[in-house]
Design an enzyme around this catalytic site. Structure first.
Site, PDB file in Angstrom:
ATOM      1  N   LYS A 158     -53.017 110.014 -83.165  1.00 13.51           N
ATOM      2  CA  LYS A 158     -53.423 108.688 -83.603  1.00 13.51           C
ATOM      3  C   LYS A 158     -54.119 108.787 -84.958  1.00 13.51           C
ATOM      4  CE  LYS A 158     -52.356 106.097 -79.968  1.00 13.51           C
ATOM      5  NZ  LYS A 158     -51.513 104.876 -80.027  1.00 13.51           N
ATOM      6  N   ASP A 187     -49.128 107.972 -85.090  1.00 10.18           N
ATOM      7  CA  ASP A 187     -49.158 106.545 -84.779  1.00 10.18           C
ATOM      8  C   ASP A 187     -50.354 105.932 -85.478  1.00 10.18           C
ATOM      9  OD1 ASP A 187     -49.016 104.010 -83.772  1.00 10.18           O
ATOM     10  OD2 ASP A 187     -49.283 104.568 -81.663  1.00 10.18           O
ATOM     11  N   GLU A 215     -45.390 106.074 -86.776  1.00 10.41           N
ATOM     12  CA  GLU A 215     -45.240 104.813 -86.052  1.00 10.41           C
ATOM     13  C   GLU A 215     -46.144 103.730 -86.645  1.00 10.41           C
ATOM     14  OE1 GLU A 215     -45.426 103.383 -81.352  1.00 10.41           O
ATOM     15  OE2 GLU A 215     -45.758 105.478 -81.911  1.00 10.41           O
ATOM     16  N   ASP A 240     -43.111  99.545 -84.065  1.00 12.80           N
ATOM     17  CA  ASP A 240     -43.583  99.311 -82.694  1.00 12.80           C
ATOM     18  C   ASP A 240     -44.067  97.877 -82.555  1.00 12.80           C
ATOM     19  OD1 ASP A 240     -44.639  99.311 -80.157  1.00 12.80           O
ATOM     20  OD2 ASP A 240     -46.223 100.750 -80.569  1.00 12.80           O
ATOM     21  N   LYS A 264     -40.721  98.738 -75.578  1.00 12.42           N
ATOM     22  CA  LYS A 264     -41.657  98.810 -74.462  1.00 12.42           C
ATOM     23  C   LYS A 264     -41.412  97.622 -73.536  1.00 12.42           C
ATOM     24  CE  LYS A 264     -45.312 101.113 -77.132  1.00 12.42           C
ATOM     25  NZ  LYS A 264     -46.669 100.966 -77.702  1.00 12.42           N
TER      26      LYS A 264
END
Length: 355
Positions: A158, A187, A215, A240, A264
């Site tokens: 992250k 991400d 991401e 995303d 997702k």
């Protein structure tokens, strides 16, 4: 068919820390769709910082407009039921996903098939990455070494914490700690500016950190910015939060905003829409992975069944239930390092609650 909801809070074995939040439990609404003696299960996770959905809102949506929309239908009215779930209310994608998955699970059980078999797969397992919680360079490096020892070959770091230079040093330290073989993906959770994203990604490229993908580097609505970044770096960019449904993916494709898309269930509304998104991405030459929110073995089981039937172009992001101290349900998928073993029992293989 009868809809029943169950609120669950499953403690994590380790706190899950991102730039957006710190989680010590996975809080979800589990949905049970019953026909006679058979039940199908689905899950709506609480994701305030991404979808804005709460458990109370999801529960009200499931027990109210979605239940009313399904009134009088039988499981054999499968296609019509899926249409009514999506048309019952605007937004509320987690609630829709929970009922969509529960319906898929129930129909698969009625046919004596696993969910992945019902979707057309004979695959018995899929692989996942694992996310490293946000921390200083040394704690991140230690966590990365531990996760590799746990059997994970793809690690997600992250970033986007507000300091792109610090992000660079954290990622470089992780790469030094784990060596060249494990894959690293980043991400940013919408946390960088356009220029910070390009500068950080180029610096990592120049340092030989071998980043698999980045991401959502910028805010979801900034497709022009994401396209600007995609054009200026060699590392693939994964959309995303920019993609919930089909219209969003079409916009990403038209802007040339990303190289891959993260699908997702709780973000798109269930298996029916997710399958369309994966097909659309493939037709337009985009890569894809299937991801998850902080979900239990129910949501992860559905996502893993989808991956088994619709292979993606990179290792998927389905580690959420791995973080749980124990599963809130009996049966379902199980983890062995980075491998998620799919159930051999019908549907999702879930037979009841443990919590």
């Amino acid at each position: 068919m009868k809809l029943t909801t169950h609120l669950v809070s499953a403690p994590l074995h380790t706190p899950f820390i991102t730039a957006l939040r710190t989680a010590t439990s996975a809080d979800s609404l589990l949905v049970e769709l019953t026909d006679g003696e058979l039940s199908g299960w689905g899950e709506a996770p609480q994701v305030w910082k991404v979808t804005g959905e709460s458990l109370a809102g999801a529960q009200a949506c499931v027990e109210g407009p979605i239940a009313a929309a399904l009134d009088g239908l039988e499981p054999d009215d499968f296609t019509e039921a899926l249409r009514r779930i999506q048309a019952a209310v605007q937004g509320n994608f987690g609630a829709k996903a929970a009922v969509d998955v529960a319906l898929h699970d129930l129909v698969a059980r009625r046919r004596g098939q696993t969910l992945h078999g019902f979707l057309g797969s004979t695959v018995s397992s899929v692989s996942t990455d694992v996310t490293l919680s946000v921390g200083d360079p040394e704690s991140l490096a230690a966590s990365a070494v531990d996760r590799v020892a746990d059997g994970f070959g793809v690690l997600k770091v992250k970033v986007g914490t507000g300091d792109a230079s610090a992000d660079f040093h954290r990622v470089r330290r992780v790469r030094e700690a784990i060596g060249p073989e494990p894959r690293l993906r980043l991400d940013a959770n919408q946390g960088w500016s356009r220029r910070d994203a390009v500068n950080a990604i180029r610096a990592l490229e120049d340092a030989g950190c071998d980043i698999e993908l980045v991401e959502q580097p910028v805010v979801a609505a900034d497709l022009e910015g994401m396209a600007w970044i995609t054009d200026r770096v060699s590392t693939p960019i994964l959309a995303d939060e920019s993609v919930y449904g089909v219209r969003d993916l079409v916009a990403v494709i038209r802007h040339g905003a990303a190289d891959l898309v993260n699908v997702k269930l709780a973000k798109c509304g269930g298996l029916a829409t997710a399958r369309t998104l994966l097909e659309l991405a493939r037709e337009h030459g985009l890569g894809a992975i299937v991801g998850s929110m902080m979900e239990s073995h129910v949501g992860i089981g559905a996502a893993a069944a989808l991956v088994a039937a619709y292979p993606t172009t990179a290792v998927n992001d389905l580690d959420a239930a791995w973080w749980l101290r124990e599963s809130p349900v009996v049966g379902g998928v199980r983890y062995a390092g980075s491998v998620i073993h799919l159930p051999t029992a019908a549907g999702l293989g879930v037979t009841g609650l443990t919590l």
